[in-house]
Enzyme design. Structure first.
Site, PDB file in Angstrom:
ATOM      1  N   ASN A   1     -11.970-115.797   3.654  1.00  0.00           N
ATOM      2  CA  ASN A   1     -13.135-116.573   3.198  1.00  0.00           C
ATOM      3  C   ASN A   1     -13.603-117.569   4.261  1.00  0.00           C
ATOM      4  OD1 ASN A   1     -13.658-115.522   0.702  1.00  0.00           O
ATOM      5  ND2 ASN A   1     -12.815-117.228  -0.474  1.00  0.00           N
ATOM      6  N   GLU A   2     -12.722-118.534   4.576  1.00  0.00           N
ATOM      7  CA  GLU A   2     -13.174-119.594   5.482  1.00  0.00           C
ATOM      8  C   GLU A   2     -12.053-120.491   5.986  1.00  0.00           C
ATOM      9  OE1 GLU A   2     -12.198-120.822   2.149  1.00  0.00           O
ATOM     10  OE2 GLU A   2     -14.309-120.559   1.680  1.00  0.00           O
TER      11      GLU A   2
ATOM     12  N   ASP B   1     -10.201-114.174  -7.729  1.00  0.00           N
ATOM     13  CA  ASP B   1     -10.433-114.102  -6.281  1.00  0.00           C
ATOM     14  C   ASP B   1      -9.277-114.752  -5.517  1.00  0.00           C
ATOM     15  OD1 ASP B   1     -12.898-112.802  -6.338  1.00  0.00           O
ATOM     16  OD2 ASP B   1     -13.948-114.672  -6.780  1.00  0.00           O
ATOM     17  N   GLY B   2      -8.735-115.836  -6.085  1.00  0.00           N
ATOM     18  CA  GLY B   2      -7.614-116.531  -5.443  1.00  0.00           C
ATOM     19  C   GLY B   2      -6.405-115.601  -5.316  1.00  0.00           C
TER      20      GLY B   2
ATOM     21  N   ALA C   1     -21.799-132.618   3.763  1.00  0.00           N
ATOM     22  CA  ALA C   1     -22.269-134.005   3.714  1.00  0.00           C
ATOM     23  C   ALA C   1     -22.256-134.685   5.081  1.00  0.00           C
ATOM     24  CB  ALA C   1     -21.419-134.809   2.713  1.00  0.00           C
TER      25      ALA C   1
HETATM   26  P1  NAD Z   1     -10.338-122.040  -7.127  1.00  0.00           P
HETATM   27  O1  NAD Z   1      -9.461-121.680  -8.262  1.00  0.00           O
HETATM   28  O2  NAD Z   1     -10.666-123.482  -6.873  1.00  0.00           O
HETATM   29  O3  NAD Z   1     -11.683-121.177  -7.279  1.00  0.00           O
HETATM   30  C1  NAD Z   1     -12.840-121.391  -6.582  1.00  0.00           C
HETATM   31  C2  NAD Z   1     -13.926-120.411  -7.058  1.00  0.00           C
HETATM   32  O4  NAD Z   1     -14.370-119.700  -5.895  1.00  0.00           O
HETATM   33  C3  NAD Z   1     -13.520-119.354  -8.072  1.00  0.00           C
HETATM   34  O5  NAD Z   1     -14.526-119.276  -9.058  1.00  0.00           O
HETATM   35  C4  NAD Z   1     -13.460-118.073  -7.265  1.00  0.00           C
HETATM   36  O6  NAD Z   1     -13.781-116.925  -8.048  1.00  0.00           O
HETATM   37  C5  NAD Z   1     -14.555-118.327  -6.250  1.00  0.00           C
HETATM   38  N1  NAD Z   1     -14.460-117.544  -5.024  1.00  0.00           N
HETATM   39  C6  NAD Z   1     -13.391-117.379  -4.188  1.00  0.00           C
HETATM   40  N2  NAD Z   1     -13.736-116.579  -3.173  1.00  0.00           N
HETATM   41  C7  NAD Z   1     -15.044-116.231  -3.383  1.00  0.00           C
HETATM   42  C8  NAD Z   1     -15.959-115.445  -2.650  1.00  0.00           C
HETATM   43  N3  NAD Z   1     -15.630-114.863  -1.508  1.00  0.00           N
HETATM   44  N4  NAD Z   1     -17.231-115.338  -3.130  1.00  0.00           N
HETATM   45  C9  NAD Z   1     -17.593-115.934  -4.277  1.00  0.00           C
HETATM   46  N5  NAD Z   1     -16.772-116.710  -5.001  1.00  0.00           N
HETATM   47  C10 NAD Z   1     -15.508-116.849  -4.547  1.00  0.00           C
HETATM   48  O7  NAD Z   1      -9.707-121.481  -5.786  1.00  0.00           O
HETATM   49  P2  NAD Z   1      -9.196-120.060  -5.449  1.00  0.00           P
HETATM   50  O8  NAD Z   1      -9.466-119.110  -6.597  1.00  0.00           O
HETATM   51  O9  NAD Z   1      -7.839-120.196  -4.927  1.00  0.00           O
HETATM   52  O10 NAD Z   1     -10.184-119.661  -4.256  1.00  0.00           O
HETATM   53  C11 NAD Z   1     -10.092-120.299  -3.014  1.00  0.00           C
HETATM   54  C12 NAD Z   1     -11.490-120.465  -2.544  1.00  0.00           C
HETATM   55  O11 NAD Z   1     -12.128-121.466  -3.323  1.00  0.00           O
HETATM   56  C13 NAD Z   1     -11.645-120.961  -1.139  1.00  0.00           C
HETATM   57  O12 NAD Z   1     -11.527-119.922  -0.193  1.00  0.00           O
HETATM   58  C14 NAD Z   1     -13.022-121.586  -1.182  1.00  0.00           C
HETATM   59  O13 NAD Z   1     -14.014-120.695  -0.741  1.00  0.00           O
HETATM   60  C15 NAD Z   1     -13.289-121.833  -2.644  1.00  0.00           C
HETATM   61  N6  NAD Z   1     -13.615-123.249  -2.828  1.00  0.00           N
HETATM   62  C16 NAD Z   1     -14.865-123.529  -3.232  1.00  0.00           C
HETATM   63  C17 NAD Z   1     -15.279-124.839  -3.368  1.00  0.00           C
HETATM   64  C18 NAD Z   1     -16.692-125.108  -3.798  1.00  0.00           C
HETATM   65  O14 NAD Z   1     -17.402-124.140  -4.127  1.00  0.00           O
HETATM   66  N7  NAD Z   1     -17.127-126.360  -3.796  1.00  0.00           N
HETATM   67  C19 NAD Z   1     -14.401-125.884  -3.083  1.00  0.00           C
HETATM   68  C20 NAD Z   1     -13.120-125.567  -2.670  1.00  0.00           C
HETATM   69  C21 NAD Z   1     -12.738-124.230  -2.531  1.00  0.00           C
END
Ligand code: NAD
Length: 266
Positions: free
Chosen positions: A124-125, A51-52, A188
């Site tokens: 995403n956000e 996804d990244g 939080a």
């Molecule tokens: P990363 O390698 O830390 O992966 C984060 C996870 O989020 C991966 O498993 C990826 O498949 C999943 N992901 C990303 N977009 C998604 C979506 N739209 N729906 C469901 N799962 C999704 O980081 P990355 O791959 O560079 O992805 C960046 C994203 O990671 C950010 O946009 C953010 O949404 C997410 N993120 C999640 C958390 C958390 O869940 N606590 C924390 C930080 C960032």
């Protein structure tokens, strides 16, 4: 058809990309041409990774092309194809009019105290946190009206397709991407006798605007994969973006099936 590829930096993704290029070049019809830059205006961008990688591709190539993902790690949320389905994927590319799913984005304007406005967007956000481990303090305004003062770790403004990402981890709702909305979720929050927030995620429709007036001198701003420390941010306004990201759905995988496959059962 002009095709660009964006890869995760690993040997397997590079190998899948090499095979894809080889198979498309081997076709007698010369239908496909690989290009490498946004200026070449590709019709289709193939993301090979997770996804990244797809998020990276979308920020690199913008709103003009259509996107499709091949996942080379565990099942991704945005990617539809497995590396072992390359031949099927190549046949699918011949469909003249694949279904195009259009996903809304979050449009953000970051206002700094020197009077500048920085225009950003996220698939995403947007995430804001204090730059240090201490509390983020932000006044939340909705459509110009004061709503609450947030104190806590951070705030997330997610798109519908981003609602299954960070937003879901903080118990935000999952929103179908056909609903043009943004969602404000808390990370939080402090809720006690002195401080109070709504402590629920808010889903705002198109044309509504959330403004976060930042009290900390330095904050961390995340936009999809990109993150940076910003100084002197006065406020950030977010609304549903005017542009959507287009995904070519050569095979049927409805959003709720995608949610089920990602979180419940593959
Ligand atoms: P990363 O390698 O830390 O992966 C984060 C996870 O989020 C991966 O498993 C990826 O498949 C999943 N992901 C990303 N977009 C998604 C979506 N739209 N729906 C469901 N799962 C999704 O980081 P990355 O791959 O560079 O992805 C960046 C994203 O990671 C950010 O946009 C953010 O949404 C997410 N993120 C999640 C958390 C958390 O869940 N606590 C924390 C930080 C960032």
């Amino acid at each position: 058809m002009k095709i660009a590829t964006v890869l995760r930096n690993d040997d397997f993704s590079r190998e899948v990309c090499r095979m894809l290029r080889e198979k498309l070049h081997a076709r007698p019809d010369n239908l496909y041409r690989f290009v490498d830059s946004r200026n070449d205006r590709p019709d289709l961008v193939v993301s090979i990774g997770g996804d990244g990688t797809l998020l990276e591709a979308v920020h690199q190539y913008g709103f003009e092309p259509t996107y499709v993902g091949i996942h080379t790690g565990h099942l991704g949320f945005y990617a539809d194809w497995r590396p072992e389905e390359l031949d099927e994927f190549i046949s699918a590319l011949e469909q003249p009019h694949p279904f195009i799913a259009e996903y809304p984005t979050v449009q953000c304007r970051i206002h700094t105290s020197d009077g500048q406005t920085h225009h950003k967007w996220a698939l995403n956000e947007l995430v804001i946190r204090n730059a240090s481990l201490s509390t983020l303090v932000a006044c939340v305004y909705i459509n110009g009206e004061e709503f609450e003062t947030f104190r806590g770790d951070g705030l997330i403004v997610s798109s519908p397709s981003g609602s299954t990402a960070y937003n879901k981890a903080v118990n935000g709702a999952i929103v179908h991407p056909s609903i043009e909305a943004i969602q404000l979720s808390e990370i939080a929050s402090i809720n006690n006798q002195a401080y109070r927030t709504i402590n629920s995620s808010l889903v705002l429709p198109k044309h509504h605007e959330v403004e976060l007036i930042v009290m900390n001198p330095e904050i961390m701003i995340g936009l999809d994969r990109e993150q940076a420390v910003w100084s002197r941010v006065r406020s950030i306004t977010c609304r549903v973006g005017g542009d959507k990201v287009k995904f070519a759905r050569y095979k049927r995988l409805p959003f709720w099936g995608r949610v089920r496959n990602s979180f419940i059962k593959d």
